[in-house]
Design an enzyme around this catalytic site. Structure first.
Site, PDB file in Angstrom:
ATOM      1  N   ASN A  89       0.381  -0.971   0.290  1.00 55.87           N
ATOM      2  CA  ASN A  89      -0.194   0.249   0.303  1.00 55.87           C
ATOM      3  C   ASN A  89       0.831   1.120   0.523  1.00 55.87           C
ATOM      4  O   ASN A  89      -0.174   2.021  -0.906  1.00 55.87           O
ATOM      5  CB  ASN A  89      -0.948  -0.105   1.523  1.00 55.87           C
ATOM      6  N   HIS A  94     -13.916   0.548  -0.162  1.00 52.64           N
ATOM      7  CA  HIS A  94     -13.973   2.241  -0.188  1.00 52.64           C
ATOM      8  C   HIS A  94     -12.975   2.514  -0.306  1.00 52.64           C
ATOM      9  O   HIS A  94     -12.317   3.164  -1.007  1.00 52.64           O
ATOM     10  CB  HIS A  94     -13.734   3.133   1.688  1.00 52.64           C
ATOM     11  N   THR A 142     -25.948  -7.647  13.677  1.00 54.05           N
ATOM     12  CA  THR A 142     -26.279  -6.792  13.017  1.00 54.05           C
ATOM     13  C   THR A 142     -25.586  -6.673  11.423  1.00 54.05           C
ATOM     14  O   THR A 142     -25.436  -5.573  11.080  1.00 54.05           O
ATOM     15  CB  THR A 142     -27.568  -5.603  12.229  1.00 54.05           C
ATOM     16  N   CYS A 182      -3.270   4.699   8.146  1.00 50.62           N
ATOM     17  CA  CYS A 182      -3.281   4.734   9.324  1.00 50.62           C
ATOM     18  C   CYS A 182      -2.376   4.796  10.095  1.00 50.62           C
ATOM     19  O   CYS A 182      -2.568   4.782  10.905  1.00 50.62           O
ATOM     20  CB  CYS A 182      -3.432   2.740   9.553  1.00 50.62           C
TER      21      CYS A 182
END
Length: 387
Positions: A149, A201, A237, A325
């Protein structure tokens, strides 16, 4: 603004935004509920799962929806390590993995697992022979990213997967594919990949939605306890709207992958040639064929990268230093350090990453502004040894 930070996040497709808004408005019921609205939401969820599976030539039951690449990597690595700890406690990875892999392995190391952080070449590529040489009877997991990355180096995951298949002793092979989906062709079956992580994303989908492929027969320990959703692998959920929108984004990205590869490869070559003409800048990484088409990494030895980034922003260009990050710390790039490029380059790395909106006009502006920024910064350059 010229947005050249697609490795960090991408602008979602208008079609993806419309899809997500429509599903949020009309299908807000819990997909686990038994009433009609819940059943309809559940059908949307499963149709999305089947669509994803079809894109990769796999089965729907082999895909789990997560909150993103970080969770997918954690579930894959921690889940495989703990489910197979009775067979051994040795894991093989590389020194240049994304933090969600690297730090997860460090965590497991503190828990008593033995981790081999393999070195990479100066081009940022791990050796197939090195991976094979580190296999032991205690090895239970090999986790190696497809595309780095920070610098864009392509790891030999195809060869590693086939080698592990030939020497299969129950070793699980995980690939972090967050930066490769939609950029490079991927064949999970022929490459003998057991676990594969992806994030919506990064392909112009919504944030908060990710994928984890779990080949049939591979056992993982779940990270979350709860309602047993996602085949018991990811309780909670499901975010139906984000999942449906993600399926659309992945489809659009993978269907256009060949065209994107050709176009971005040309852009990468154009930028690399321009950087080579600026004496103060030095490219990081290997030859064109060893690198992903959408990432260019370079350094300005003697200059703080955040100064360079902020000055580029004054010229309406958004770029980054290293992984989003970890971009807010002041440490040298762990990836560049592992590539052995020297402290000056590791401390001054800049990353440019392309997207669908970029063409020759945008690249010409970027190249021009790189020259302008370097001229402005040259008087401030610290006198350090270039390496």
């Amino acid at each position: 603004m010229y947005y050249f930070d697609h490795c960090a996040s991408t602008p979602p497709h208008e079609e993806v935004i419309r899809t997500m808004a429509e599903v949020m408005a009309k299908h807000y019921a819990n997909p686990s509920s038994l009433h009609r609205s819940g059943v309809e939401a559940g059908h949307l969820l499963e149709r999305s799962r089947s669509a994803i599976a079809g894109l990769f030539g796999t089965e729907a039951k082999e895909w789990v929806f997560t909150s993103g690449g970080t969770e997918s990597n954690n579930l894959a690595i921690q889940g495989a390590a703990r489910a197979n700890a009775h067979k051994g406690k040795h894991i093989i990875t590389t020194a240049i993995e994304h933090p969600s892999v690297y730090e997860t392995c460090k965590q497991l190391e503190r828990e008593g697992f033995r981790i081999s952080f393999l070195p990479v070449s100066r081009n940022g590529i791990v050796s197939l022979e090195d991976v094979e040489a580190h296999l032991t009877d205690e090895t239970i997991l090999v986790t190696i990213m497809h595309v780095n990355n920070e610098v864009g180096s392509i790891q030999p995951v195809h060869q590693i997967g086939r080698m592990l298949k030939d020497r299969r002793r129950g070793i699980v092979f995980h690939v972090d594919g967050v930066q490769s989906v939609g950029k490079l062709p991927i064949d999970l079956r022929s490459d003998s990949i057991d676990l594969f992580s992806a994030s919506a994303h990064k392909v112009r989908g919504p944030r908060g939605a990710g994928l984890l492929y779990i080949r049939s027969g591979v056992k993982l320990d779940a990270l979350l306890a709860g309602g047993d959703q996602e085949f018991g692998m990811r309780s909670g959920t499901e975010n139906v709207a984000a999942i449906v929108a993600s399926a659309k984004a992945f489809r659009m990205a993978m269907e256009s992958q060949p065209e994107r590869y050709e176009r971005m490869t040309a852009l990468r070559r154009q930028l690399a040639e321009a950087i080579a003409q600026i004496p103060e800048l030095v490219l990081n990484g290997g030859e064109q064929e060893d690198m992903a088409p959408h990432i260019v990494s370079f350094s300005y030895p003697g200059m703080k990268p955040e100064v360079f980034i902020h000055l580029l922003e004054k010229h309406k260009i958004a770029a980054s230093t290293k992984s989003a990050c970890s971009s807010k710390d002041n440490k040298p790039s762990r990836v560049l350090e592992a590539m052995g490029v020297g402290q000056a380059r590791a401390s001054s790395g800049i990353r440019v990453s392309f997207g669908d909106e970029h063409g020759n006009r945008e690249l010409e502006w970027l190249c021009s502004m790189l020259e302008t920024v370097v001229k402005k910064l040259k008087p401030l350059e610290r006198k350090e040894i270039r390496s």
